[in-house]
Design a protein around this motif. Structure first.
Motif: not given
Ligand SMILES: [Zn+2]
Length: 199
Positions: A43-65
């Motif tokens: 369960v934790c491994f699956a959640l952390v993989v999801a977190a890694a993807i979300l973290y990448t999106v959170a840093n690559v895409y615009p935060f606010l406009a």
């Protein structure tokens, strides 16, 4: 031999061996001492993989406009830190960098480094050190505080400009409960056991 104390009656006893999915109860008052989550690694491994993807999106895409007088400005997290430094707000910039960028990266990176090999059944050097870091690091991860700061700033700025939440903000909003869930499901004892089995 390890010693555990009962939270209810303060009885001290030898820690019993509890298999995955089982629980240990106090020998005197019967209160729950601890529970071993079953499938904690999976369960934790699956959640952390999801977190890694979300973290990448959170840093690559615009935060606010910001939309002001017909002009729109996009900002990513890192550009925000950069802008704060340009304005001489070095302390705030360092704080945002630490809480929103560096600390989740460390937490996710270390968890992947430990849980990946444990999940797939191989061994990497320094896994035990990395996992000890994870355990000591956990109380310092305060993404939720950062998100509250963003919301407060957003409400205050709403009069001055139209604020359009970016993809990264949604990713960040999802990242927080997913990391919290991973932290909640993570049973250190089982992970330690699995690390020892691989040795
Ligand atoms: Zn007790």
């Amino acid at each position: 031999m390890r010693i555990v104390g009962c939270h209810e009656c303060d009885a001290v006893m030898e820690e019993p061996f509890v298999p995955d999915g089982g629980a240990a109860y106090c020998i005197r008052c019967g209160a729950l001492l601890f529970r071993r989550h079953s499938r904690t690694v999976e369960v934790c491994f699956a959640l952390v993989v999801a977190a890694a993807i979300l973290y990448t999106v959170a840093n690559v895409y615009p935060f606010l406009a910001f939309q002001m007088q017909g002009q729109q400005t996009h900002t990513t997290l890192l550009e925000g830190v950069d802008a704060l430094m340009d304005q001489g707000e070095n302390a705030v910039a360092a704080l945002v960098f630490l809480t929103a960028i560096a600390s989740p990266a460390c937490e996710i990176g270390l968890l992947l480094y430990v849980l990946g090999p444990v999940f797939f059944g191989f061994r990497l050097p320094g896994m035990a050190v990395a996992f000890r870091f994870v355990e000591q690091f956990r109380p310092w991860s305060m993404l939720e505080v950062f998100l509250i700061g963003i919301l407060v700033a957003g409400v205050k700025l709403a009069d001055l400009a139209d604020i359009v939440p970016g993809t990264a903000l949604y990713a960040f909003g999802l990242l927080i409960p997913i990391l919290a869930a991973a932290s909640n499901f993570l049973d250190a004892e089982i992970v330690w056991r699995r690390i020892a089995e691989e040795a």
